[in-house]
Design a protein around this motif. Structure first.
Motif, mmCIF file in Angstrom:
data_model
loop_
_atom_site.group_PDB
_atom_site.id
_atom_site.type_symbol
_atom_site.label_atom_id
_atom_site.label_comp_id
_atom_site.label_asym_id
_atom_site.label_seq_id
_atom_site.Cartn_x
_atom_site.Cartn_y
_atom_site.Cartn_z
ATOM 1 N N ASN A 28 13.055 3.328 -30.841
ATOM 2 C CA ASN A 28 12.535 1.960 -30.878
ATOM 3 C C ASN A 28 13.482 1.005 -31.592
ATOM 4 O O ASN A 28 13.975 1.300 -32.675
ATOM 5 C CB ASN A 28 11.170 1.927 -31.568
ATOM 6 C CG ASN A 28 10.057 2.400 -30.665
ATOM 7 O OD1 ASN A 28 10.275 2.726 -29.499
ATOM 8 N ND2 ASN A 28 8.855 2.458 -31.199
ATOM 9 N N GLN A 29 13.690 -0.135 -30.949
ATOM 10 C CA GLN A 29 14.551 -1.194 -31.474
ATOM 11 C C GLN A 29 14.056 -2.527 -30.935
ATOM 12 O O GLN A 29 13.411 -2.578 -29.896
ATOM 13 C CB GLN A 29 16.009 -0.940 -31.091
ATOM 14 C CG GLN A 29 16.214 -0.659 -29.619
ATOM 15 C CD GLN A 29 17.528 0.020 -29.328
ATOM 16 O OE1 GLN A 29 18.530 -0.653 -29.193
ATOM 17 N NE2 GLN A 29 17.531 1.344 -29.242
ATOM 18 N N SER A 30 14.356 -3.592 -31.659
ATOM 19 C CA SER A 30 13.872 -4.920 -31.271
ATOM 20 C C SER A 30 14.928 -5.672 -30.473
ATOM 21 O O SER A 30 16.099 -5.690 -30.840
ATOM 22 C CB SER A 30 13.508 -5.729 -32.515
ATOM 23 O OG SER A 30 12.467 -5.102 -33.213
ATOM 24 N N ARG A 54 15.514 -9.430 -28.062
ATOM 25 C CA ARG A 54 15.043 -10.767 -27.689
ATOM 26 C C ARG A 54 15.570 -11.085 -26.298
ATOM 27 O O ARG A 54 16.761 -10.941 -26.033
ATOM 28 C CB ARG A 54 15.540 -11.800 -28.697
ATOM 29 C CG ARG A 54 15.180 -13.243 -28.313
ATOM 30 C CD ARG A 54 15.368 -14.188 -29.476
ATOM 31 N NE ARG A 54 14.401 -13.811 -30.512
ATOM 32 C CZ ARG A 54 14.635 -13.951 -31.820
ATOM 33 N NH1 ARG A 54 15.765 -14.443 -32.248
ATOM 34 N NH2 ARG A 54 13.705 -13.583 -32.697
ATOM 35 N N ALA A 72 6.406 -8.349 -28.884
ATOM 36 C CA ALA A 72 6.163 -8.637 -30.296
ATOM 37 C C ALA A 72 5.875 -10.116 -30.553
ATOM 38 O O ALA A 72 5.062 -10.448 -31.411
ATOM 39 C CB ALA A 72 7.366 -8.188 -31.138
ATOM 40 N N ASP A 78 10.338 -11.596 -27.614
ATOM 41 C CA ASP A 78 10.780 -10.452 -28.417
ATOM 42 C C ASP A 78 9.985 -9.220 -27.998
ATOM 43 O O ASP A 78 8.754 -9.275 -27.897
ATOM 44 C CB ASP A 78 10.569 -10.710 -29.910
ATOM 45 C CG ASP A 78 11.404 -11.884 -30.424
ATOM 46 O OD1 ASP A 78 12.334 -12.314 -29.705
ATOM 47 O OD2 ASP A 78 11.119 -12.371 -31.529
ATOM 48 N N VAL A 127 9.784 -4.648 -28.154
ATOM 49 C CA VAL A 127 10.194 -3.388 -28.775
ATOM 50 C C VAL A 127 10.496 -2.430 -27.631
ATOM 51 O O VAL A 127 9.642 -2.156 -26.795
ATOM 52 C CB VAL A 127 9.097 -2.816 -29.696
ATOM 53 C CG1 VAL A 127 9.518 -1.469 -30.255
ATOM 54 C CG2 VAL A 127 8.787 -3.798 -30.822
#
Length: 194
Positions: free
Chosen positions: A60-62, A64, A87, A136, A138
């Protein structure tokens, strides 16, 4: 009508790598700690290479997603997968002020690959020509190593260890194409473009 552009931007990297330093050291049968920093860097580089080759985010990483405008059909196809959640979302006016988009107005469609976000409720209109919308998300198989499919973990491990053992030219050769024994591990997960 011109097509809206989408730019994916990494916000935050995964909290952990899909392969631990201890796993890589065990695979290489290393006992000393003097090259831990190098090996850790190679694990990160290998993860990035496997993610790029497969189109899959492993841990898991964010991210945009920046769009110029809402798509005419109300569907936003994402450039990577899997995506677990939305998100936040915002729209910018001509003056650069942002307005929050209610998450109830966007829906992540389950079971789609590539992932699909649909506009399912009222959303503010963009007030500027470019980079007017930010969403955004995840992305990743999960927050822990055991959520990543074993072949992809194995690809990261083998690639990092290959680079560690064969320092020098092998890294630059592998930068353009995965070695065959690693590509075969990634192949079942590769996102195809039709």
């Amino acid at each position: 009508m011109t097509r809206a552009t989408m730019t994916p931007l990494a916000i935050s990297p995964p909290a952990i790598e899909p392969v631990s330093l201890a796993e890589a050291k065990d695979f290489l049968r290393l006992l000393a700690n003097d090259e831990d920093e190098l090996l850790g860097t190679l694990v990160t580089a290998a993860r990035l290479m496997v993610e790029a080759a497969s189109g899959r985010m492993l841990i898991n990483q964010s991210w945009r997603l920046v769009l110029d405008r809402w798509p005419a059909g109300g569907e936003i196809r994402l450039p990577f997968s899997p995506v677990g959640s939305i998100a936040a979302a915002r729209v910018y006016d001509a003056g650069g002020s942002s307005q929050v988009v209610p998450l109830s107005s966007l829906a992540l469609v389950a079971g789609t690959d590539p992932p699909l976000i649909t506009v399912s409720g009222p959303v503010p209109a963009p007030g500027r020509e470019r980079a007017a919308i930010e969403i955004d998300v995840v992305a990743g198989f999960g927050a822990t190593r055991d959520t990543v499919p074993a072949p992809l973990r194995q690809a990261v491990l083998r690639l990092a260890c290959r680079w560690f053992e064969h320092r020098g030219d092998v890294v630059s050769r592998d930068a353009t194409q995965l070695p065959a024994e690693i590509a075969v591990l990634v192949a079942p997960f590769r996102r195809l473009k039709l």
